[in-house]
Each structure stands twice: as structure tokens, then as C-alpha cells.
Design a protein around this motif. Structure first.
Motif, PDB file in Angstrom:
ATOM      1  N   ARG A 255      -4.154   6.354   5.054  1.00  0.00           N
ATOM      2  CA  ARG A 255      -4.899   5.114   5.312  1.00  0.00           C
ATOM      3  C   ARG A 255      -4.538   4.633   6.715  1.00  0.00           C
TER       4      ARG A 255
ATOM      5  N   LYS B 139       0.819  -1.212   0.000  1.00  0.00           N
ATOM      6  CA  LYS B 139       0.000   0.000   0.000  1.00  0.00           C
ATOM      7  C   LYS B 139       0.854   1.264   0.000  1.00  0.00           C
TER       8      LYS B 139
ATOM      9  N   GLU C 267      -9.477   2.095   4.712  1.00  0.00           N
ATOM     10  CA  GLU C 267      -9.324   1.902   3.268  1.00  0.00           C
ATOM     11  C   GLU C 267      -9.557   3.225   2.539  1.00  0.00           C
TER      12      GLU C 267
ATOM     13  N   ASP D  25     -10.201  -1.450   9.866  1.00  0.00           N
ATOM     14  CA  ASP D  25      -9.745  -1.745   8.508  1.00  0.00           C
ATOM     15  C   ASP D  25      -9.815  -0.522   7.613  1.00  0.00           C
TER      16      ASP D  25
ATOM     17  N   ASN E 116      -1.259  -3.272   8.633  1.00  0.00           N
ATOM     18  CA  ASN E 116      -1.410  -1.913   8.115  1.00  0.00           C
ATOM     19  C   ASN E 116      -0.490  -0.945   8.858  1.00  0.00           C
TER      20      ASN E 116
END
Ligand code: F0G
Length: 352
Positions: free
Chosen positions: A243, A111, A236, A234, A133
Motif C-alpha cells: 500500500r 494498516k 488503498e 491515497d 501512510n
């Protein structure tokens, strides 16, 4: 002589540095405060863009990184570590190189915008990817630096980063001769809005500016914990830089909002992309998607009536468009094939 000295020398009396420290700088700060005529026309406000993609590594992170790496060097650290959605890692890699320190960056899998990764590679950072993440990366970075004191944590949980990033607020006030009425920012981990508010408050307390701005913070709709008032597990958004589901500077951000009579609001990916394209196609300013959320938020605030007409408004555009070439080319037509003929070239410009 006559050259911008970087933010530590420019604002030394406001920076946590000792006189005998070696300053690690790449000449960051001193970025344009650019009038935005199209946005001004659209909103009936006087709109300026603080173009922080014009920093040495292409984002505002350099303002804080000069301070964090300078302090780490003075503190005898041998290496620096950060968690990052990309820009912090690019900046940490460059400043660590400049200081002769080693650098490792913890990034979420898949990402990271391509340009940011290229920078970390170019500067020789160790790139460590985890199956998680940004929030997971930051937790690991905090634990690692707690266990291994020779490593400096250079995320914005490090207060020297905030002190350095406050320089953007000083510059805006110095450039305008006052604070704006409204300041619009993208918000991810929330260090920057915390830093701006610290900067404005400092100038106000010292009588440099008579009035404080209202702080408007914008998050991507799929990663808007501060808007909802609770972490998002989460997150997104197409704006990978923001993010983030559990901002570290939660308290600093809500303080900025509450003390300034400001607000947080969510902007959709469609609104972000519309502002992203508007900035490059109509203002001539190419930014990365996360940066366009400040402008998406400005336009949204105009539409919903929360931006008073006639305001002096500053939107910080935090990172350069070249950071994320994939998004830029998402809807791009293929190049036109033309014969080697001036008439064909002129025809392309509708002049023949
Ligand atoms: N804009 C850009 C381009 C960013 O890279 C970031 C954060 C933000 C806005 C949000 O700033 O976190 O202080 O609220 N990027 C971090 C990084 C998380 O790792 O580069 P914030």
C-alpha cells in the motif's frame, strides 16, 4: 558444516562486505524454488514459486537486512531505523537484536498486519506510529537519519539492502541452471524488482547466465503509481504490504522494465484474493496477500496473452501467510463441533 550459511557467505564475492566485518546473519536465503503444477497446468507454462516466506522472519526482507545491519555495525552505528508496512520492521527488529543494536520502526496507523507487529514487539523494537501512510513514514525516516548520523536507515533506499536482495536472483539461476524467461514480482516501494534486475544483470555480465529474463511487476490496482506513471496520494489495497503511493526505487523499477522488455500491470484486490486462495488451497503454499499479486499477475498475463505459452516463469511469493492471520480468517467457517467418537471424525472426512 553442510549448513546454508546465509546470503552474505553464500555470495560473498558479490556482496559489499569487507573481510574483517562481523556478519550479522540469521541464516536467511536458500529458500525453495518450488514447481507449481496447478499454475503450470492453468497457464501452459513451466511455473515455479520462489518461496521467500521461508526466510527467518517470514519475508524476503531478511536478504537485504543481513547486509544493511552488517554494514551499519561495521560503520559503528548504534541503532537502526526504518519505515515499514510491516515486513521490513519485523526483519530490522530481528537483525538489530542479533547485532546488539537498538531498533525503532515507523509504521502507518492501523494498516499493519497483525503477525508483523507481533514480530517487532517480540524482538523489542520501539514501535512508532504516525498519522500518515508508508510514504509519510519513509520521508520522516530519511529526515531523521540525515539529522542524526548515529542512526542507520535500513530501508531499501540503502544500497546495501539492494545488494543483499539480489541474492534471490543468484539463487534462482543457480537452482534452474539458467534465468527464467519471465519473472513476476509484487511491487510496492520497488526495491525488490530493482534488486532482482541488479542480480540478473550481474550474473549475465559475468557469463553465468546466457540470457536475461523479462521482468513483470504487479501493483495493487488502488496503489499502482508505476502503472499510471505518477504517484498516488491515497493508496488503498487489502495487500497492506504494498500500500505505497510513491515508490522510492522508481528509477530502478522502470529501468528493470525497460531494459528487460518487461511490463507493469495492476491487479485488483479480487484478483489478489483469488490467487491468494488458489495458492493455499491448490498449491499448498500459504502466502500473505501482497505476495499473491505476483501470481494474480501471472494469471492475468496468461489471460491477456502477454505471457508466451511454454515460458519458464518464476513468481516470487515474498511473505508468509501467517503474517496476516486476519485476512486468512476473513471468510473462514467456524470450527465444526464433533462428538468424541472416531466415527464422527471419519464422517467429517466422508469416509463413514
Ligand atoms: N511483498 C511483501 C510481502 C512486502 O512486504 C513488500 C514490501 C513487497 C512485496 C514489495 O516489495 O517494496 O521492494 O517493491 N514491503 C515493505 C515493508 C514496503 O515495509 O515491509 P518492494
Amino acid at each position: 558444516p553442510g549448513q546454508w550459511p546465509g546470503v552474505i557467505e553464500a555470495y560473498r564475492d558479490r556482496m559489499p562486505v569487507q573481510p574483517d566485518w562481523t556478519v550479522v546473519t540469521l541464516g536467511e536465503g536458500g529458500t525453495p524454488l518450488l514447481p507449481a503444477p496447478r499454475l503450470s497446468e492453468l497457464t501452459g507454462c513451466q511455473v515455479y514459486l520462489k518461496v521467500d516466506g521461508a526466510n527467518p522472519t517470514g519475508s524476503f526482507k531478511d536478504r537485504g537486512m543481513t547486509m544493511a545491519v552488517t554494514a551499519a555495525l561495521a560503520d559503528g552505528k548504534s541503532s537502526v531505523l526504518c519505515a515499514s508496512t510491516g515486513n521490513t520492521s519485523a526483519s530490522a527488529a530481528a537483525y538489530a537484536t542479533r547485532a546488539g543494536m537498538t531498533c525503532a520502526v515507523l509504521v502507518p496507523t492501523g494498516k499493519i498486519a497483525l503477525g508483523k507487529l507481533a514480530q517487532a514487539v517480540a524482538h523489542g523494537a520501539r514501535i512508532l506510529q504516525i498519522d500518515g501512510n508508508f510514504d509519510d513514514c519513509l520521508e520522516l525516516a530519511r529526515k531523521t537519519t540525515a539529522d542524526y548520523p548515529a542512526i542507520a536507515l535500513v530501508n531499501s533506499v540503502n544500497p546495501t539492502r539492494i545488494a543483499g536482495q539480489a541474492s534471490a536472483a543468484y539463487e534462482i539461476c543457480d537452482q534452474l541452471g539458467r534465468a527464467p524467461d519471465v519473472h513476476c514480482l509484487p511491487v510496492g516501494n520497488a526495491g525488490n524488482i530493482t534488486a532482482y534486475w541488479h542480480g540478473y544483470r550481474g550474473y549475465h555480465a559475468d557469463g553465468v547466465i546466457p540470457a536475461l529474463p523479462r521482468m513483470f511487476g504487479f501493483q495493487a490496482a488502488g496503489a499502482a503509481p508505476l502503472v499510471h506513471g505518477a504517484p498516488v496520494s491515497d493508496p488503498e489495497t487489502i495487500a497492506t504490504a504494498i500500500r505505497i503511493g510513491a515508490p522510492a526505487s522508481w528509477k530502478g523499477a522502470t529501468t528493470a522494465r525497460d531494459e528487460s522488455n518487461g511490463k507493469f500491470a495492476a491487479v485488483t484486490d479480487d484478483e489478489i484474493l483469488a490467487a491468494y486462495r488458489m495458492l493455499s488451497a491448490q498449491e499448498g503454499v500459504f502466502v500473505e496477500p501482497a505476495s499473491a499479486s505476483s501470481v494474480a499477475g501471472l494469471l492475468q498475463s496468461h489471460a491477456d496473452g502477454s505471457l508466451p505459452p511454454g515460458s519458464l516463469a518464476v513468481c516470487t511469493v515474498t511473505g508468509h501467510g501467517l503474517k496476516d492471520p486476519d485476512t486468512a480468517l476473513l471468510t473462514a467457517p467456524d470450527p465444526e463441533i464433533v462428538p468424541i467418537d472416531p466415527g464422527a471424525v471419519a464422517a467429517a472426512l466422508e469416509l463413514a
